[in-house]
Design an enzyme around this catalytic site. Structure first.
Site, PDB file in Angstrom:
ATOM      1  CG  ASP A 258     -60.415  33.253   5.087  1.00 40.04           C
ATOM      2  OD1 ASP A 258     -59.403  33.172   5.814  1.00 40.04           O
ATOM      3  OD2 ASP A 258     -60.701  32.386   4.235  1.00 40.04           O
TER       4      ASP A 258
HETATM    5  C1  BGC Z   1     -57.878  30.314   4.987  1.00 42.39           C
HETATM    6  C2  BGC Z   1     -58.632  30.072   6.276  1.00 42.39           C
HETATM    7  C3  BGC Z   1     -57.680  30.077   7.444  1.00 42.39           C
HETATM    8  C4  BGC Z   1     -56.950  31.399   7.459  1.00 42.39           C
HETATM    9  C5  BGC Z   1     -55.956  31.517   8.614  1.00 42.39           C
HETATM   10  C6  BGC Z   1     -56.951  31.516   5.054  1.00 42.39           C
HETATM   11  O1  BGC Z   1     -56.044  31.487   4.005  1.00 42.39           O
HETATM   12  O2  BGC Z   1     -58.800  30.499   3.939  1.00 42.39           O
HETATM   13  O3  BGC Z   1     -59.306  28.840   6.205  1.00 42.39           O
HETATM   14  O4  BGC Z   1     -58.363  29.855   8.635  1.00 42.39           O
HETATM   15  O5  BGC Z   1     -56.205  31.534   6.254  1.00 42.39           O
HETATM   16  O6  BGC Z   1     -54.885  30.679   8.415  1.00 42.39           O
END
Ligand code: BGC
Length: 817
Positions: A258
């Protein structure tokens, strides 16, 4: 499988099982392994971090192209600028479909496949190679901040719907990415919290949906979660990312962190975390040093680089313009509209629905003009077009009067707005009241504080219903809310969050054009006290203790005999059916004959087509191990024409009846009697069938997880099978401390202020501001470097941390390093 007439459609849960490793799909991985051999070690290292916020690395010399990764879960969010994983900045307009919680209410895998394919098409048009979704974390508690992005409190339903979504996205040649693996079930301190759960709970509830989705749909990517499990960050967890995900389940794609979730890059690579995102940080020096010391093995580097290269077929020339998706938008808007209408759940209905087109309607509630249709954060879609219920009903020729009833952004008490609403309600044949949660209540970054609706919304419903008993209430929220007035209106519908076409969908539902055929994919509890995890939610210090174990959602209320507001699986639709002649294909189930089929005859006794969802629950009477009173083991959704009779069949595989045996560390079938309950919901059982499992586990010796809810430390420790981990101390500060904690000291306060003021500049609305504040306070210090795109470095951070710990000499030494 079915005796369906040509006009009927039957879909069931069968493909959700079995859950063993799927035959490996061609991903070009052998080509990737060949290609990796032609790269220098340095080039391999380069591939393990992204090039920037959204793209993987390119290496011109070797013809390696970047792959674009984009959110999100209910439509595409292709950020126009760099950075912005929180959905704050500009993005290219695309179709905003209803979020996962809404689509889950359809219990309709083909619908999710269609929506997935539409998102995949838009991605392809823009040159996006991988869609960062679906998300399928289990809804442990209705107040989880991102519940709107997830499917269900049940792992079977979640896994099947996620697999359908992945299938849809990947049918277009775009990759899908399951997230957030694993146990990121709330937002509070998500970057630092340590999730503590026993093995059985972890397997049966929190990993099982992922297991189903991985084995049934072969996603190209899996995203590791921010949190720790049992003291190990998910991104560094070899057991999770390699032993379970790859070896047990056969996952053959790439694992991405993530955004900013990587805790220890060296350990992460050894664990099987292939790609670190976002990129922009040159890790090569650090990784070379680890290779030299033997902390990192060249084979692990080559393997992860090969997995990243395995995504090369998803590298596309990017075409990040609004024009690129335009030709797709009209068709996708119709799909978004149908999906929202079909997924709407009829909670109560005294027969008022559907309305005659000529009925005079008092349309009440500002959401009628300013719809609440999606949640905030990285899933936020810049909707290509938005319809509202006022316009849609007016266009459909309805006779409408309107009163806002509340301010959509700031629902503070305002009796004058209620008085206006009452006035028009009294004059109309029917009042339709739209209430729900404001935008600020549902977003990534923080959890909800209360199950209640804003008091002004509750007061509005009560006053309008009193003025006109022919009132229909439409509730918009991505998760359960309390409806203390629920028995007063003529009908109550939960629309969830309807996506960009929510207004048109509401008109279709009210006027009988589409049957609101949704069934709740989660329990709507009558109070927080009825949620077993509540005393430990969302956690204290940096710990999330799963003391309720497997008793989540309906597993808890059916076992404890609690009456919820509305049960899991509930939804009345608008038709009438009778169910009879339930039967099971064999009285016994053995390992050799590991499947039975449950059949029930459903007759449509109404005068319009109607959809039923036949749900099969297991009640394990064997006594081999403590189990919830009821567990979903299969379902079939069927559309039946008026007067027709369907033999609705649902296949139940043995896998669905298993429990996780903590002595064998494996799934096991209980030996003895299992009732199969044929049901309309988890509280509405139509028939009970008996099944004997003849060669399951006979030994009923107590498993450690026998205590239903571990209220005392000692019960919890017994179930865990190890001592209770101590929460990490707040001091001394480390790279894993949160910025909020670091702000206890002056240098930390300064750092927080600097970061906050920079971040706030991009937040142009109250929701974005609230999220930025929370997210900034809960940022782990290392994430300042990880998400800075190279603007901040480890040396400066380490010096600041040493100063915060009042260790000037250490700070100096770090500065000189
Ligand atoms: C989120 C993810 C997301 C990623 C990219 C993170 O803050 O938890 O779900 O895909 O950002 O935007």
């Amino acid at each position: 499988m079915s005796t369906a007439t040509p006009k009927s459609r039957i879909e069931n849960s069968r493909r959700g099982e079995p859950e063993s490793a799927s035959p490996s799909r061609v991903t070009g991985s052998s080509a990737a392994a060949d290609l990796v051999r032609t790269l220098t070690l340095d080039e391999q290292l380069l591939l393990l971090s992204g090039q920037n916020f959204w793209q993987t690395q390119k290496i011109d010399r070797a013809g390696i192209e970047p792959v674009w990764l984009s959110d999100g879960t209910n439509g595409l969010r292709v950020a126009a600028g760099d950075g912005d994983n929180l959905g704050i900045g500009e993005s290219i307009p695309s179709t905003c479909f209803p979020p996962a919680s809404t689509l889950a209410a359809s219990w309709n895998p083909p619908l999710l496949r269609e929506v997935g394919a539409a998102v995949g098409e838009e991605a392809k048009a823009l040159g996006v190679g991988v869609v960062l979704g679906p998300g399928l974390n289990l809804k442990r508690h209705p107040l989880g901040g991102r519940n709107f992005e997830y499917y269900s409190e049940d792992p079977l339903l979640s896994g099947i719907l996620a697999a359908a979504t992945v299938d849809g996205i990947q049918s277009t040649g775009t990759g899908a990415c399951l997230k957030h693996f694993a146990m990121n079930n709330h937002e509070r301190r998500r970057n630092t919290t340590n999730v503590i759960a026993d093995e059985r709970t972890t397997r049966e509830l929190y990993l099982r949906g992922f297991q189903i989705a991985v084995t049934q749909s072969a996603p190209r990517m899996v995203m590791s979660a921010y949190n720790k499990i049992d003291g190990v960050y998910c991104s560094d967890d070899r057991r999770l990312l390699t032993d379970i995900l790859r070896t047990e389940w056969g996952f053959d794609g790439a694992v991405v962190s993530d955004w900013g979730a990587e805790a220890d890059r060296v350990r992460g690579i050894a664990a099987g975390l292939d790609l670190e995102m976002p990129g922009g940080l040159d890790r090569r020096r650090e990784l070379r040093a680890a290779l030299a010391s033997g902390a990192l093995l060249p084979a692990d580097v080559a393997q992860s680089a090969a997995r990243v290269l395995g995504l090369q077929d998803l590298a596309r020339p990017s075409n990040l313009t609004a024009e690129a998706v335009k030709p797709l938008l009209e068709g996708h808007d119709s799909l978004a509209r149908r999906a929202a209408a079909e997924s709407t759940v009829v909670l109560t209905n005294d027969g008022i629905l559907p309305l005659e087109p000529t009925t005079s309607i008092a349309l009440i509630g500002a959401f009628a003009k300013h719809p609440r249709f999606q949640g905030g954060g990285s899933a936020l879609v810049n909707a290509a077009t938005v319809t509202n219920a006022f316009d849609a009903l007016t266009e459909a020729g309805a006779d409408i009067s309107y009163a806002p009833g509340y301010d959509p952004a700031d629902p503070t008490d305002d009796p004058a707005l209620i008085a206006d609403a009452v006035d028009i309600a009294a004059k109309a044949e029917v009042a339709v009241v739209m209430v729900g949660l404001p935008d600020i209540a549902e977003t990534e970054g923080y959890d909800r504080a209360t199950l209640a609706l804003p008091p002004q919304h509750d007061a509005l419903v009560t006053a309008v219903t009193r003025a006109n008993p022919r009132t229909i209430v439409l509730v918009s929220s991505g998760a359960p809310v309390l409806m203390p007035w629920r028995s007063d209106p003529a009908a109550v519908l939960h629309t969830y969050l309807g996506g960009q076409a929510s207004g048109a969908a509401i008109a279709d539902v009210l006027l009988g054009i589409v049957e609101p055929a949704g069934r709740l994919p989660e329990t709507f509890p009558a109070s927080r006290d009825d949620v077993a995890s509540d005393p430990w939610f969302p956690g204290a210090d940096d710990q999330t203790q799963h003391r309720e174990g497997i008793f989540v959602g309906y597993r808890h209320v059916t076992t404890a005999g609690i009456t919820p507001q509305f049960p899991f699986g509930h939804g009345l639709g608008c038709g009438r059916t009778t169910w009879s002649n339930a039967s099971v294909s064999a009285p016994q189930l053995t390992v050799a004959h590991a499947e039975v089929t449950v059949t029930v005859e459903v007759v449509n006794t109404g005068d319009r087509p109607t959809t039923e969802v036949v749900q099969i629950y297991a009640h394990d009477r064997s006594g081999a191990v403590l189990r919830p009173r009821r567990e979903l083991v299969g379902f079939t959704r069927v559309l039946i024409q008026p007067g027709q009779r369907e033999q609705v069949q649902t296949a139940i595989a043995a896998q669905a009846l298993r429990f996780w045996d903590v002595r064998a560390h494996d799934w096991a079938l209980p030996q003895g009697q299992v009732d199969l309950e044929v049901a309309r919901s988890s509280e509405h059982i139509e028939a009970v069938l008996t099944l004997e499992i003849v060669d399951g586990v006979t030994d009923s010796a107590e498993q450690p997880s026998m205590a239903p809810i571990a209220r005392t430390d000692s019960q919890f420790v017994t179930r865990l099978g190890h001592p209770m981990p101590r929460p990490d101390p707040v001091r001394p500060f480390t790279r894993n401390s949160t910025l909020g904690d670091f702000a206890q000291v002056p240098i930390g306060r300064l750092l927080q202020k600097t970061i906050l003021s920079a971040a706030q500049k991009t937040a142009d609305n109250p929701v974005a501001l609230a999220m930025v504040r929370e997210v900034t306070a809960e940022l782990a210090l290392r994430q300042i470097v990880l998400t800075s795109g190279g603007r901040m470095n480890w040396k400066i951070l380490d010096v600041l941390i040493a100063l915060g710990n009042r260790r000037p000499i250490q700070a100096l030494a770090r500065a000189l390093r």
